[in-house]
Design a protein around this motif. Structure first.
Motif, PDB file in Angstrom:
ATOM      1  N   LEU A  21      30.538  51.003  40.778  1.00 34.82           N
ATOM      2  CA  LEU A  21      29.863  51.257  39.510  1.00 34.82           C
ATOM      3  C   LEU A  21      28.750  52.273  39.721  1.00 34.82           C
ATOM      4  CD1 LEU A  21      29.563  50.511  36.487  1.00 34.82           C
ATOM      5  CD2 LEU A  21      27.886  48.802  37.189  1.00 34.82           C
ATOM      6  N   GLY A  22      28.057  52.169  40.829  1.00 31.52           N
ATOM      7  CA  GLY A  22      26.984  53.106  41.134  1.00 31.52           C
ATOM      8  C   GLY A  22      26.259  52.738  42.400  1.00 31.52           C
ATOM      9  N   TYR A  25      20.412  52.001  42.632  1.00 32.82           N
ATOM     10  CA  TYR A  25      20.220  50.598  42.275  1.00 32.82           C
ATOM     11  C   TYR A  25      19.494  50.435  40.940  1.00 32.82           C
ATOM     12  CZ  TYR A  25      15.224  50.322  43.539  1.00 32.82           C
ATOM     13  OH  TYR A  25      13.865  50.472  43.587  1.00 32.82           O
ATOM     14  N   THR A  28      22.227  51.307  38.188  1.00 31.31           N
ATOM     15  CA  THR A  28      23.270  50.278  38.217  1.00 31.31           C
ATOM     16  C   THR A  28      22.747  48.987  37.588  1.00 31.31           C
ATOM     17  OG1 THR A  28      24.172  51.228  40.245  1.00 31.31           O
ATOM     18  CG2 THR A  28      24.877  49.006  39.674  1.00 31.31           C
ATOM     19  N   THR A  32      24.234  46.825  34.375  1.00 34.30           N
ATOM     20  CA  THR A  32      24.723  45.452  34.494  1.00 34.30           C
ATOM     21  C   THR A  32      23.815  44.435  33.795  1.00 34.30           C
ATOM     22  OG1 THR A  32      23.608  45.193  36.630  1.00 34.30           O
ATOM     23  CG2 THR A  32      25.911  45.926  36.667  1.00 34.30           C
ATOM     24  N   ASN A  64      22.897  45.912  45.235  1.00 35.80           N
ATOM     25  CA  ASN A  64      22.694  47.259  44.704  1.00 35.80           C
ATOM     26  C   ASN A  64      21.726  48.049  45.580  1.00 35.80           C
ATOM     27  OD1 ASN A  64      24.422  46.999  42.493  1.00 35.80           O
ATOM     28  ND2 ASN A  64      22.817  46.175  41.177  1.00 35.80           N
TER      29      ASN A  64
END
Length: 217
Positions: A21-22, A25, A28, A32, A64
């Motif tokens: 997703l990425g 951090y 991301t 989320t 992350n």
């Protein structure tokens, strides 16, 4: 994907793990923990056992951070390895400069291209005999000397989009800037220039020019 989420076409996003997703951090986490819930989008990271339908994951923020650290460390190691190769004069680019070709067996090594060297020799010969870039360009156009892009298209089939639907004149040298760039390129006196530009950081692909003093020759 974001456009489809905004349009109500997507209600679930699935990735192999959180790093897919990425690796930033902060961003991301925003997706989320804020964006997906606000749009009623379920998020699943299969290998990390994350499923927003089962509630918040307490370990996800830490994963992350680790994913970003891995990306940062990998970027640092790659840059360090490339600097060593640049210091040895290796040339790494999608294509060799006009007049050269890539060595078929040694990465980073250039060889003189016997099929196109005449173009470079012609340009420098005209300059040596007093022609400016404008007159050289005019001569190249009149003699229909092909551009590097056209030669690469002929050889490898690349840059097809540049010539599709364009007049034949597109295949030949047509701008003074092209000639000036070649005349200023130190690769034609045997130098290999590197570190002329870089990305802002491993998080951003934006290119920035670096001071000439920071270059590697």
């Amino acid at each position: 994907m974001i456009e489809d989420i905004e349009a109500g076409k997507i209600n679930c996003v699935v990735t192999k793990d959180l790093s897919r997703l990425g690796r930033n951090y902060i961003l991301t986490g925003q997706y989320t923990e804020l964006y997906f819930p606000s749009r009623n989008v379920r998020y699943i990271a299969i290998n990390d056992g994350v499923d927003s339908a089962k509630g918040e994951s307490e370990i996800a923020p830490f994963k992350n951070i680790i994913n970003e650290w891995v990306a940062r460390d990998t970027s640092r190691k790659v840059k360090s390895a490339m600097k060593v190769k640049f210091a040895d004069g290796a040339h790494y680019a999608a294509y060799a400069p006009l007049g050269y070709r890539k060595h078929p067996g040694i990465k980073g090594k250039l060889l003189i291209d016997e099929d196109t060297r005449w173009i470079i020799e012609k340009i420098f010969d005209l300059a040596y005999h007093g022609m400016g870039a404008a007159k050289i360009t005019k001569t190249l156009i009149e003699e229909q000397v092909p551009t590097p892009a056209w030669l690469n298209f002929q050889r490898y089939g690349t840059f097809a989009h540049i010539f599709e639907g364009q007049p034949e004149s597109k295949r030949y040298f047509g701008t003074i800037a092209q000639v000036k760039k070649l005349l200023k390129d130190e690769v034609y006196i045997g130098n290999s220039l590197h570190n002329k530009q870089s990305t802002v950081s491993f998080k951003s692909k934006k290119k920035v020019r670096k001071p000439k003093a920071n270059g590697i020759v």
